[in-house]
Design a protein around this motif. Structure first.
Motif, PDB file in Angstrom:
ATOM      1  N   UNK A  52      25.343   7.528  -7.109  1.00  0.00           N
ATOM      2  CA  UNK A  52      24.212   6.897  -6.408  1.00  0.00           C
ATOM      3  C   UNK A  52      24.677   5.625  -5.692  1.00  0.00           C
ATOM      4  N   UNK A  53      25.492   4.812  -6.362  1.00  0.00           N
ATOM      5  CA  UNK A  53      26.002   3.589  -5.747  1.00  0.00           C
ATOM      6  C   UNK A  53      26.866   3.889  -4.529  1.00  0.00           C
ATOM      7  N   UNK A  54      27.686   4.919  -4.612  1.00  0.00           N
ATOM      8  CA  UNK A  54      28.536   5.291  -3.473  1.00  0.00           C
ATOM      9  C   UNK A  54      27.688   5.753  -2.293  1.00  0.00           C
ATOM     10  N   UNK A  59      25.458   4.552   3.102  1.00  0.00           N
ATOM     11  CA  UNK A  59      24.287   4.326   3.967  1.00  0.00           C
ATOM     12  C   UNK A  59      24.326   2.915   4.564  1.00  0.00           C
ATOM     13  N   UNK A  60      24.731   1.916   3.759  1.00  0.00           N
ATOM     14  CA  UNK A  60      24.823   0.545   4.287  1.00  0.00           C
ATOM     15  C   UNK A  60      25.885   0.446   5.386  1.00  0.00           C
ATOM     16  N   UNK A  61      27.031   1.100   5.171  1.00  0.00           N
ATOM     17  CA  UNK A  61      28.088   1.088   6.190  1.00  0.00           C
ATOM     18  C   UNK A  61      27.620   1.757   7.479  1.00  0.00           C
ATOM     19  N   UNK A  62      26.893   2.861   7.339  1.00  0.00           N
ATOM     20  CA  UNK A  62      26.374   3.551   8.526  1.00  0.00           C
ATOM     21  C   UNK A  62      25.362   2.675   9.256  1.00  0.00           C
ATOM     22  N   UNK A  63      24.469   2.031   8.504  1.00  0.00           N
ATOM     23  CA  UNK A  63      23.490   1.134   9.118  1.00  0.00           C
ATOM     24  C   UNK A  63      24.216   0.007   9.847  1.00  0.00           C
ATOM     25  N   UNK A  67      24.033  -1.022  13.680  1.00  0.00           N
ATOM     26  CA  UNK A  67      23.675  -2.389  14.074  1.00  0.00           C
ATOM     27  C   UNK A  67      24.740  -2.995  14.985  1.00  0.00           C
ATOM     28  N   UNK A  68      25.991  -2.598  14.802  1.00  0.00           N
ATOM     29  CA  UNK A  68      27.058  -3.023  15.707  1.00  0.00           C
ATOM     30  C   UNK A  68      26.837  -2.486  17.111  1.00  0.00           C
ATOM     31  N   UNK A 104      27.846  10.235  12.136  1.00  0.00           N
ATOM     32  CA  UNK A 104      28.362   9.804  10.835  1.00  0.00           C
ATOM     33  C   UNK A 104      29.079  10.962  10.141  1.00  0.00           C
ATOM     34  N   UNK A 105      29.687  10.685   8.992  1.00  0.00           N
ATOM     35  CA  UNK A 105      30.368  11.734   8.218  1.00  0.00           C
ATOM     36  C   UNK A 105      29.384  12.793   7.729  1.00  0.00           C
ATOM     37  N   UNK A 106      28.145  12.375   7.480  1.00  0.00           N
ATOM     38  CA  UNK A 106      27.117  13.321   7.040  1.00  0.00           C
ATOM     39  C   UNK A 106      26.894  14.431   8.062  1.00  0.00           C
ATOM     40  N   UNK A 107      27.090  14.113   9.333  1.00  0.00           N
ATOM     41  CA  UNK A 107      26.982  15.123  10.381  1.00  0.00           C
ATOM     42  C   UNK A 107      28.024  16.212  10.153  1.00  0.00           C
TER      43      UNK A 107
END
Length: 188
Positions: A52-54, A59-63, A67-68, A104-107
């Motif tokens: 869950x933490x990973x 998700x934070x890195x993707x956000x 944002x970048x 993202x990698x999820x894609x």
């Protein structure tokens, strides 16, 4: 001293605390085929929390990546709100011509296509024989109107498998719409 190993919940912790002599004493009981081992619950709990933490860190890195882009292109959208309101597996950012500039990698996990393959293509490469014209037309109309929307579409993975994809598309605006972001997830 006889140990009732059937009642021990944390056998791994117990055994690690024994001296060599004590371990030698209980070894025959541990190897007894009549004794059923317990699942290692502490490891299961740890791995569940770690997993869950990973996922949250990813998700934070993707956000942060999005944002970048927002800073680079001066988007005025509240993207933190968009991320908090939208559940997703895949993220896709396209330009106005619907050319993919980032995924993202999820894609890759969801579709089987690499990030490198997807960039500079339109998401149309995911469509196939089972993709409905009505869905494609509704998406095309909403993109032309440059309004946020949600649509279901049948896409196809790299291996040809069809899947139902829920797509939430939001126009990204500076002085005008410059890009679109799609929050996508497979619907079962």
């Amino acid at each position: 001293m006889k140990y009732d190993l059937n009642e021990m919940m944390c056998l791994d912790v117990y055994l690690s605390d024994l001296t060599k002599e004590e371990l030698h004493t209980v070894e025959p009981q541990i190897q007894n085929p009549k004794i059923r081992s317990m699942p290692l619950l502490s490891w299961d709990l740890y791995m569940d929390g770690y997993s869950h933490q990973m996922a949250e860190a990813i998700k934070r890195l993707e956000r942060d990546k999005v944002l970048g882009f927002a800073k680079k292109f001066s988007w005025k959208n509240d993207l933190n709100l968009a991320f908090s309101e939208n559940d997703y597996e895949a993220l896709v950012i396209t330009d106005l011509n619907q050319n993919i500039i980032w995924v993202n990698e999820g894609f890759s996990t969801m579709t089987g296509y690499s990030k490198k393959f997807a960039v500079n293509k339109t998401p149309k490469f995911l469509q196939g024989k089972e993709t409905l014209e009505d869905s494609k037309n509704r998406i095309r109309e909403k993109i032309l109107l440059q309004v946020p929307f949600k649509e279901l579409i049948i896409n196809h993975k790299k291996n040809g498998t069809a899947y139902i994809c829920e797509v939430k598309i939001i126009p990204l605006i500076s002085d005008r719409t410059t890009h679109f972001i799609a929050f996508e997830k497979e619907v079962i």
